[in-house]
Design an enzyme around this catalytic site. Structure first.
Site, PDB file in Angstrom:
ATOM      1  N   LYS A  13       0.943  -1.181  -0.111  1.00  0.00           N
ATOM      2  CA  LYS A  13      -0.111   0.077   0.058  1.00  0.00           C
ATOM      3  C   LYS A  13       0.801   1.192   0.055  1.00  0.00           C
ATOM      4  CE  LYS A  13      -1.976  -1.069   3.940  1.00  0.00           C
ATOM      5  NZ  LYS A  13      -1.447  -2.339   4.009  1.00  0.00           N
ATOM      6  N   ARG A  88      -9.284   0.922   8.929  1.00  0.00           N
ATOM      7  CA  ARG A  88      -9.097  -0.462   9.435  1.00  0.00           C
ATOM      8  C   ARG A  88     -10.102  -1.344  10.419  1.00  0.00           C
ATOM      9  NH1 ARG A  88      -2.888   0.619   9.241  1.00  0.00           N
ATOM     10  NH2 ARG A  88      -1.703  -1.105   9.528  1.00  0.00           N
ATOM     11  N   ARG A 122      11.274  -5.808   5.085  1.00  0.00           N
ATOM     12  CA  ARG A 122      11.180  -4.258   4.804  1.00  0.00           C
ATOM     13  C   ARG A 122      12.124  -3.495   5.570  1.00  0.00           C
ATOM     14  NH1 ARG A 122       5.360  -1.919   5.303  1.00  0.00           N
ATOM     15  NH2 ARG A 122       5.473  -3.066   7.317  1.00  0.00           N
ATOM     16  N   ARG A 152      11.499  -1.313  11.069  1.00  0.00           N
ATOM     17  CA  ARG A 152      10.330  -0.969  12.089  1.00  0.00           C
ATOM     18  C   ARG A 152      10.383  -2.095  13.341  1.00  0.00           C
ATOM     19  NH1 ARG A 152       5.189   0.159   8.553  1.00  0.00           N
ATOM     20  NH2 ARG A 152       4.395  -0.796  10.285  1.00  0.00           N
ATOM     21  N   ARG A 163      -0.295  -9.026  13.878  1.00  0.00           N
ATOM     22  CA  ARG A 163      -0.534  -7.936  12.710  1.00  0.00           C
ATOM     23  C   ARG A 163      -1.653  -8.583  11.678  1.00  0.00           C
ATOM     24  NH1 ARG A 163       4.514  -4.952  11.007  1.00  0.00           N
ATOM     25  NH2 ARG A 163       2.982  -3.857   9.570  1.00  0.00           N
TER      26      ARG A 163
HETATM   27  P1  ADP Z   1       2.239  -1.758   3.119  1.00  0.00           P
HETATM   28  O1  ADP Z   1       2.269  -0.439   3.069  1.00  0.00           O
HETATM   29  O2  ADP Z   1       1.122  -2.355   2.526  1.00  0.00           O
HETATM   30  O3  ADP Z   1       2.594  -2.404   4.570  1.00  0.00           O
HETATM   31  P2  ADP Z   1       4.802  -1.700   1.701  1.00  0.00           P
HETATM   32  O4  ADP Z   1       4.461  -0.815   0.438  1.00  0.00           O
HETATM   33  O5  ADP Z   1       5.713  -0.871   2.818  1.00  0.00           O
HETATM   34  O6  ADP Z   1       3.669  -2.400   2.206  1.00  0.00           O
HETATM   35  O7  ADP Z   1       5.556  -2.830   1.243  1.00  0.00           O
HETATM   36  C1  ADP Z   1       5.949  -3.900   2.087  1.00  0.00           C
HETATM   37  C2  ADP Z   1       7.214  -4.566   1.601  1.00  0.00           C
HETATM   38  O8  ADP Z   1       7.071  -5.245   0.369  1.00  0.00           O
HETATM   39  C3  ADP Z   1       8.474  -3.451   1.220  1.00  0.00           C
HETATM   40  O9  ADP Z   1       9.760  -4.043   1.780  1.00  0.00           O
HETATM   41  C4  ADP Z   1       8.248  -3.252  -0.168  1.00  0.00           C
HETATM   42  O10 ADP Z   1       9.642  -2.867  -0.549  1.00  0.00           O
HETATM   43  C5  ADP Z   1       7.898  -4.490  -0.779  1.00  0.00           C
HETATM   44  N1  ADP Z   1       7.021  -4.630  -1.770  1.00  0.00           N
HETATM   45  C6  ADP Z   1       6.127  -3.496  -2.011  1.00  0.00           C
HETATM   46  N2  ADP Z   1       5.510  -4.142  -3.302  1.00  0.00           N
HETATM   47  C7  ADP Z   1       6.056  -5.186  -3.920  1.00  0.00           C
HETATM   48  C8  ADP Z   1       5.951  -5.950  -4.940  1.00  0.00           C
HETATM   49  N3  ADP Z   1       5.108  -5.529  -5.721  1.00  0.00           N
HETATM   50  N4  ADP Z   1       6.777  -7.074  -5.156  1.00  0.00           N
HETATM   51  C9  ADP Z   1       7.579  -7.183  -4.028  1.00  0.00           C
HETATM   52  N5  ADP Z   1       7.909  -6.563  -3.142  1.00  0.00           N
HETATM   53  C10 ADP Z   1       6.900  -5.375  -2.883  1.00  0.00           C
HETATM   54  P1  AMP Z   2       0.984   0.730   8.986  1.00  0.00           P
HETATM   55  O1  AMP Z   2       2.301   1.606   9.122  1.00  0.00           O
HETATM   56  O2  AMP Z   2      -0.095   1.090   8.370  1.00  0.00           O
HETATM   57  O3  AMP Z   2       1.565  -0.969   8.956  1.00  0.00           O
HETATM   58  O4  AMP Z   2       0.490   0.727  10.678  1.00  0.00           O
HETATM   59  C1  AMP Z   2       1.501   0.514  11.706  1.00  0.00           C
HETATM   60  C2  AMP Z   2       0.601   0.355  13.178  1.00  0.00           C
HETATM   61  O5  AMP Z   2       0.113   1.532  13.649  1.00  0.00           O
HETATM   62  C3  AMP Z   2      -0.557  -0.901  13.003  1.00  0.00           C
HETATM   63  O6  AMP Z   2      -0.055  -1.974  13.142  1.00  0.00           O
HETATM   64  C4  AMP Z   2      -1.273  -0.161  14.099  1.00  0.00           C
HETATM   65  O7  AMP Z   2      -1.014  -0.559  15.369  1.00  0.00           O
HETATM   66  C5  AMP Z   2      -1.144   1.487  13.979  1.00  0.00           C
HETATM   67  N1  AMP Z   2      -2.252   1.975  13.027  1.00  0.00           N
HETATM   68  C6  AMP Z   2      -2.078   2.352  11.748  1.00  0.00           C
HETATM   69  N2  AMP Z   2      -3.243   2.890  11.154  1.00  0.00           N
HETATM   70  C7  AMP Z   2      -4.088   2.521  12.174  1.00  0.00           C
HETATM   71  C8  AMP Z   2      -5.587   2.471  11.986  1.00  0.00           C
HETATM   72  N3  AMP Z   2      -6.239   3.142  10.935  1.00  0.00           N
HETATM   73  N4  AMP Z   2      -6.301   2.167  13.186  1.00  0.00           N
HETATM   74  C9  AMP Z   2      -5.698   1.798  14.101  1.00  0.00           C
HETATM   75  N5  AMP Z   2      -4.419   1.416  14.286  1.00  0.00           N
HETATM   76  C10 AMP Z   2      -3.397   2.039  13.247  1.00  0.00           C
END
Ligand code: ADP
Ligand code: AMP
Length: 206
Positions: A13, A88, A122, A152, A163
């Protein structure tokens, strides 16, 4: 244009939101990034959120809804916004529905068994928020700003499992929720990053 990106943790995302927000000149609003910034700045909100984030739980709805309500009124949202990681829960979606209309909801789908590897590999830039993956980015610095990348705390395997459980229980029901109410665009997120972007752009242009 007002968009929501749905999908499990690690679906891509944030990666896609950054590209799509830039393309359509709309604000990218990541509630996770906002919370991490509150924690870094040692604010009361950050202190309250940290314990939930560290356990892989959701931060309480009232905290998140108040934060988003204020954020979407900012000047940079006048062209629209892309919500990444919000809503969420059904309560968050109901509150958002009272605040504003949404043009489309993009659901990025990735097979569950791929998510742990994506999340645990990541690495994040502390300055610009860019996300990389150790499988394709071996340097430990950000390509854009040179800052040292970090993992992270909640991207460690112990927390990731919870999660994913929380996602299934609380967030996955929003797919059906939006299917009934708004335009839901399902995207195969298990493709190369550029191909996912192309699929989203195609989906949005329809
Ligand atoms: P989200 O925001 O949904 O948690 P991220 O955009 O941070 O996900 O992506 C999670 C991990 O997967 C990151 O390390 C990113 O570089 C990698 N990633 C994102 N899109 C792809 C893809 N299409 N194929 C492989 N790896 C990806
Ligand atoms: P993310 O960066 O989207 O993976 O979010 C990291 C963490 O932040 C999540 O695991 C939750 O603990 C908190 N968080 C982010 N967005 C929300 C939301 N919309 N509602 C509740 N918790 C959230």
């Amino acid at each position: 244009m007002k968009l929501i990106f749905l999908g499990p943790p690690g679906a891509g995302k944030g990666t896609q939101a950054e590209r799509i927000a830039e393309r359509y000149e709309i604000a990218h609003i990541s509630t996770g990034d906002m919370l991490r910034s509150e924690i870094r700045n040692a604010t009361p909100l950050g202190a309250a959120a940290k314990a939930y984030i560290d356990r892989g739980e959701l931060v309480p709805d009232d905290v998140i809804i108040g934060m988003v309500e204020k954020r979407i009124q900012a000047a940079d949202c006048k062209n629209g916004f892309l919500l990444d990681g919000f809503p969420r829960t059904t309560a968050q979606a109901d509150s958002l529905g009272k605040l504003t209309d949404i043009d489309a909801v993009v659901d990025i789908e990735v097979p569950f068994e791929r998510l742990v590897a994506r999340i645990c590999g990541r690495r994040m830039c502390p300055d610009c928020g860019a996300a990389y993956h150790v499988s394709y980015h071996t340097a430990d610095t950000c390509d854009r700003c040179g800052a040292k990348l970090y993992q992270r705390d909640d991207d460690r395997e112990e927390t990731v499992q919870n999660r994913l459980v929380v996602y299934e229980a609380k967030t996955a029901p929003l797919i059906a929720y939006y299917e009934e109410r708004d335009t839901l665009i399902k995207i195969d997120g298990d493709q190369a990053i550029d191909s996912v972007t192309d699929s989203i752009v195609k989906g949005l242009s329809k």
